[in-house]
Design a protein around this motif. Structure first.
Motif, PDB file in Angstrom:
ATOM      1  N   TYR A  55      16.821  -2.221  -2.600  1.00  0.00           N
ATOM      2  CA  TYR A  55      15.414  -2.006  -2.279  1.00  0.00           C
ATOM      3  C   TYR A  55      15.218  -0.577  -1.783  1.00  0.00           C
ATOM      4  N   ASP A  56      14.033  -0.031  -2.074  1.00  0.00           N
ATOM      5  CA  ASP A  56      13.696   1.334  -1.675  1.00  0.00           C
ATOM      6  C   ASP A  56      12.974   1.330  -0.335  1.00  0.00           C
ATOM      7  N   PHE A  57      12.888   2.509   0.258  1.00  0.00           N
ATOM      8  CA  PHE A  57      12.195   2.610   1.543  1.00  0.00           C
ATOM      9  C   PHE A  57      10.705   2.326   1.379  1.00  0.00           C
ATOM     10  N   LEU A  58      10.109   2.834   0.295  1.00  0.00           N
ATOM     11  CA  LEU A  58       8.709   2.567  -0.022  1.00  0.00           C
ATOM     12  C   LEU A  58       8.620   1.989  -1.429  1.00  0.00           C
ATOM     13  N   GLY A  59       7.733   1.024  -1.612  1.00  0.00           N
ATOM     14  CA  GLY A  59       7.562   0.423  -2.925  1.00  0.00           C
ATOM     15  C   GLY A  59       6.460   1.094  -3.720  1.00  0.00           C
ATOM     16  N   MET A  60       6.565   0.999  -5.056  1.00  0.00           N
ATOM     17  CA  MET A  60       5.553   1.582  -5.940  1.00  0.00           C
ATOM     18  C   MET A  60       4.776   0.506  -6.693  1.00  0.00           C
ATOM     19  N   ASN A  61       5.011  -0.756  -6.360  1.00  0.00           N
ATOM     20  CA  ASN A  61       4.210  -1.858  -6.887  1.00  0.00           C
ATOM     21  C   ASN A  61       4.229  -2.966  -5.835  1.00  0.00           C
TER      22      ASN A  61
END
Length: 235
Positions: A159-165
């Motif tokens: 998982y990323d620090f911020l999501g794009m969806n």
């Protein structure tokens, strides 16, 4: 031989100890009296301890000594807690397991399961308090149950620090939120004791393995090792 029965929120674990070694282990969804008695017969079990976080269970175990963990049980540390009867059996066992492996240390035990519990014990074996927080799946479930459009998601190790969806935003919010919570608690307690030893255990511990440095990730049997120690302590 000792039989350890750990009845958790999600699974029931059976373990047989010969001295301090686990020679049999089984994980199941529910407690089964027949399974327990078969293990007692096969391994000639003489003593048994039961720890449960569920409602009262009925059992009929065919061994000479059956011991049920409660707030009245003698344990090898001091509980400084306003109402001892509400300190869960699973938390008591994990504390004993950790202190048995790492004596004379200031220890924070983090058990990442259905709930995430935090328990702090100092190097004089005094219990200093803790926290109970929702686990990963409880957080995912609550977002699904209490909103009209957010999807129900499963745990995700990447998982990323911020999501794009929306999906990735939920994953980031849930799992990075837990990481931030854990890190903040560690930081606050380390201000008091910079030699703090942190142990993370439980079924979801491996999701956070990459996030924390200088942290001991205990094996999955930490709690049942603690229960075996309690059984021996009360023999």
């Amino acid at each position: 031989m000792n039989l350890i029965i750990d009845i958790g929120n999600t699974f029931v674990k059976y373990a047989v100890f010969s001295n301090n070694d686990i020679i049999y282990f089984l994980k199941d969804k529910d407690f089964d009296n027949d399974i327990a008695n078969q293990v007692i017969k096969d391994y000639k079990v003489s003593s048994c301890i039961i720890s449960s976080v569920r409602e009262k269970i009925s059992y009929n175990l065919k061994t000479s000594s059956v011991f049920e963990l409660s707030h009245k049980t003698k344990i090898p540390f001091n509980i400084i807690y306003s109402n001892k009867e509400t300190l869960g059996a699973d938390r008591i066992a994990a504390i004993v397991g950790a202190t048995e492996l790492h004596r004379n240390n200031n220890i924070l035990i983090i058990d990442a399961g259905t709930c995430i519990t935090f328990d702090y014990i100092d190097n004089n074996s005094n219990y200093r308090g803790g926290r109970i927080s929702p686990g990963i799946m409880l957080r995912y479930r609550s977002l699904f149950d209490y909103t009209s459009k957010l999807p129900f998601l499963e745990k995700n190790k990447d998982y990323d620090f911020l999501g794009m969806n929306t999906k990735n935003c939920i994953i980031s919010g849930v799992q990075n939120g837990i990481v931030s919570e854990i890190q903040e608690i560690i930081n606050v307690i380390k201000k008091e004791n910079d030699d703090l030893l942190v142990i993370i255990t439980g079924g979801d511990a491996f999701f956070f393995e990459k996030e924390f440095k200088n942290t001991i990730f205990a094996d999955e049997h930490l709690l049942i090792k603690g229960l075996n120690r309690i059984l021996e302590y009360n023999a």
